[in-house]
Design an enzyme around this catalytic site. Sequence first.
Site, PDB file in Angstrom:
ATOM      1  N   SER A  12       0.867  -1.193   0.000  1.00 25.15           N
ATOM      2  CA  SER A  12       0.000   0.000   0.000  1.00 25.15           C
ATOM      3  C   SER A  12       0.894   1.229   0.000  1.00 25.15           C
ATOM      4  O   SER A  12       2.035   1.169   0.489  1.00 25.15           O
ATOM      5  CB  SER A  12      -0.874   0.015   1.252  1.00 25.15           C
ATOM      6  OG  SER A  12      -1.443   1.308   1.443  1.00 25.15           O
ATOM      7  N   TYR A  59      -1.307  -0.907  10.505  1.00 26.47           N
ATOM      8  CA  TYR A  59      -1.573  -1.206   9.084  1.00 26.47           C
ATOM      9  C   TYR A  59      -0.405  -0.712   8.234  1.00 26.47           C
ATOM     10  O   TYR A  59       0.129  -1.455   7.411  1.00 26.47           O
ATOM     11  CB  TYR A  59      -2.888  -0.559   8.631  1.00 26.47           C
ATOM     12  CG  TYR A  59      -3.184  -0.822   7.170  1.00 26.47           C
ATOM     13  CD1 TYR A  59      -3.352  -2.121   6.692  1.00 26.47           C
ATOM     14  CD2 TYR A  59      -3.272   0.226   6.248  1.00 26.47           C
ATOM     15  CE1 TYR A  59      -3.600  -2.371   5.349  1.00 26.47           C
ATOM     16  CE2 TYR A  59      -3.527  -0.015   4.915  1.00 26.47           C
ATOM     17  CZ  TYR A  59      -3.685  -1.315   4.461  1.00 26.47           C
ATOM     18  OH  TYR A  59      -3.918  -1.558   3.130  1.00 26.47           O
TER      19      TYR A  59
HETATM   20  P1  NAP Z   1     -11.373  -6.354   0.061  1.00 24.88           P
HETATM   21  O1  NAP Z   1     -12.330  -6.187  -1.075  1.00 24.88           O
HETATM   22  O2  NAP Z   1     -11.880  -6.233   1.439  1.00 24.88           O
HETATM   23  O3  NAP Z   1     -10.631  -7.733  -0.156  1.00 24.88           O
HETATM   24  C1  NAP Z   1      -9.914  -8.384   0.859  1.00 24.88           C
HETATM   25  C2  NAP Z   1      -9.823  -9.849   0.501  1.00 24.88           C
HETATM   26  O4  NAP Z   1      -9.088 -10.522   1.525  1.00 24.88           O
HETATM   27  C3  NAP Z   1     -11.182 -10.506   0.394  1.00 24.88           C
HETATM   28  O5  NAP Z   1     -11.200 -11.388  -0.705  1.00 24.88           O
HETATM   29  C4  NAP Z   1     -11.301 -11.294   1.696  1.00 24.88           C
HETATM   30  O6  NAP Z   1     -12.099 -12.455   1.470  1.00 24.88           O
HETATM   31  C5  NAP Z   1      -9.849 -11.658   1.950  1.00 24.88           C
HETATM   32  N1  NAP Z   1      -9.612 -11.925   3.357  1.00 24.88           N
HETATM   33  C6  NAP Z   1      -9.862 -11.109   4.422  1.00 24.88           C
HETATM   34  N2  NAP Z   1      -9.567 -11.728   5.561  1.00 24.88           N
HETATM   35  C7  NAP Z   1      -9.110 -12.972   5.221  1.00 24.88           C
HETATM   36  C8  NAP Z   1      -8.645 -14.083   5.955  1.00 24.88           C
HETATM   37  N3  NAP Z   1      -8.600 -14.049   7.298  1.00 24.88           N
HETATM   38  N4  NAP Z   1      -8.262 -15.195   5.294  1.00 24.88           N
HETATM   39  C9  NAP Z   1      -8.313 -15.235   3.943  1.00 24.88           C
HETATM   40  N5  NAP Z   1      -8.730 -14.205   3.183  1.00 24.88           N
HETATM   41  C10 NAP Z   1      -9.132 -13.100   3.827  1.00 24.88           C
HETATM   42  O7  NAP Z   1     -10.207  -5.272  -0.049  1.00 24.88           O
HETATM   43  P2  NAP Z   1      -9.140  -4.952  -1.199  1.00 24.88           P
HETATM   44  O8  NAP Z   1      -9.043  -3.492  -1.261  1.00 24.88           O
HETATM   45  O9  NAP Z   1      -9.411  -5.712  -2.433  1.00 24.88           O
HETATM   46  O10 NAP Z   1      -7.817  -5.486  -0.489  1.00 24.88           O
HETATM   47  C11 NAP Z   1      -6.869  -6.296  -1.134  1.00 24.88           C
HETATM   48  C12 NAP Z   1      -5.480  -5.870  -0.696  1.00 24.88           C
HETATM   49  O11 NAP Z   1      -5.221  -4.538  -1.154  1.00 24.88           O
HETATM   50  C13 NAP Z   1      -5.256  -5.824   0.828  1.00 24.88           C
HETATM   51  O12 NAP Z   1      -3.976  -6.396   1.110  1.00 24.88           O
HETATM   52  C14 NAP Z   1      -5.233  -4.342   1.148  1.00 24.88           C
HETATM   53  O13 NAP Z   1      -4.442  -4.053   2.285  1.00 24.88           O
HETATM   54  C15 NAP Z   1      -4.621  -3.790  -0.130  1.00 24.88           C
HETATM   55  N6  NAP Z   1      -4.855  -2.370  -0.376  1.00 24.88           N
HETATM   56  C16 NAP Z   1      -6.120  -1.893  -0.526  1.00 24.88           C
HETATM   57  C17 NAP Z   1      -6.321  -0.537  -0.740  1.00 24.88           C
HETATM   58  C18 NAP Z   1      -7.702   0.063  -0.896  1.00 24.88           C
HETATM   59  O14 NAP Z   1      -7.817   1.315  -0.849  1.00 24.88           O
HETATM   60  N7  NAP Z   1      -8.729  -0.727  -1.114  1.00 24.88           N
HETATM   61  C19 NAP Z   1      -5.219   0.329  -0.828  1.00 24.88           C
HETATM   62  C20 NAP Z   1      -3.939  -0.197  -0.665  1.00 24.88           C
HETATM   63  C21 NAP Z   1      -3.773  -1.544  -0.453  1.00 24.88           C
HETATM   64  P3  NAP Z   1     -13.012 -13.223   2.542  1.00 24.88           P
HETATM   65  O15 NAP Z   1     -13.744 -12.170   3.328  1.00 24.88           O
HETATM   66  O16 NAP Z   1     -13.876 -14.066   1.660  1.00 24.88           O
HETATM   67  O17 NAP Z   1     -12.067 -14.027   3.351  1.00 24.88           O
END
Ligand code: NAP
Length: 270
Positions: free
Chosen positions: A144, A157
């Site tokens: 991130s 985080y």
């Molecule tokens: P998201 O839509 O909430 O996706 C998170 C994913 O992780 C979901 O598929 C969730 O699936 C899975 N997950 C959560 N807890 C888990 C667990 N205990 N075991 C296995 N899987 C788990 O959010 P996203 O934005 O796509 O996030 C993906 C990555 O991008 C993360 O690493 C986040 O830190 C990073 N990121 C996001 C942003 C942003 O602004 N969105 C910015 C920078 C970085 P289940 O609930 O089905 O387990």
Amino acid sequence: MNTSATPLGKALITGASSGIGAVYADRLARRGHPLVLVARDARRLAELAARMKAAHGVEVEVLVADLTQTADLRRVEARLESDAAISLLVNNAGVGATAPLVQSTPESLDAMLLLNVLALTRLTRAAVPGFVARGQGAVINIASIVALAPELLNGVYSGSKAFVVNLSQSLHHEVGDKGVQVQAVLPGATHTDFWRLAGVPVEHLPQGIVMSAEDMVDAALVGFDRRELITIPSLPDVGDWERADAARRALGPNLSRPKPAERYGVALSA
Ligand code: NAP
């Protein structure tokens, strides 16, 4: 679509059930990668798997796992250790928090560290020795921009994502010349469920800072194809990152010396 004569290896994507991970699933299937999709929500994974098979004609397997649970994590590790057909690991599963440290519960910090740091580390360790032995493989780690901006969001985080960047840089240093490609992706605010789960729905952010997950992943994959180690999809001038990284490297020769720097005025022992 895979246009080469060699079949593409399988891509194992964590956190594939929504957001950025689901877009990776689509884009990698479109390229012709068979998929192994990992997350907790079996229904959403099964629906995505069916869509990917129908749209792109690739094999898709679902591994339901809570990566904060030791037994589930071990199952996914075992798969990475034993399946030589897997050539790409996308460490994407992650959770965040918008509340500051002093307002966080110990349980929420544990869960964040277990997923963002421990699971990512263990899965990387499980996959990479096989990649090295086969002289081929790639790891995409979703970090991130808060890795570079610790004043934003929750410090644990941001620390977890700084860990991901450091680990990726170190891994590239260790195995980059052994046929293993490493990329750390540093998204800015991206339109996914992440924000609602972290405490502030994405609709509440200034929309001028929010990118769609599709645009973010498409840019990240261009960076991957260019073999970038660090990809910051929002950053207009890559020179800004290169100068920051060069400044870090310039510190190197002076970071470990036999005496404290003169500016501390310490009376030196003999
Ligand atoms: P998201 O839509 O909430 O996706 C998170 C994913 O992780 C979901 O598929 C969730 O699936 C899975 N997950 C959560 N807890 C888990 C667990 N205990 N075991 C296995 N899987 C788990 O959010 P996203 O934005 O796509 O996030 C993906 C990555 O991008 C993360 O690493 C986040 O830190 C990073 N990121 C996001 C942003 C942003 O602004 N969105 C910015 C920078 C970085 P289940 O609930 O089905 O387990």
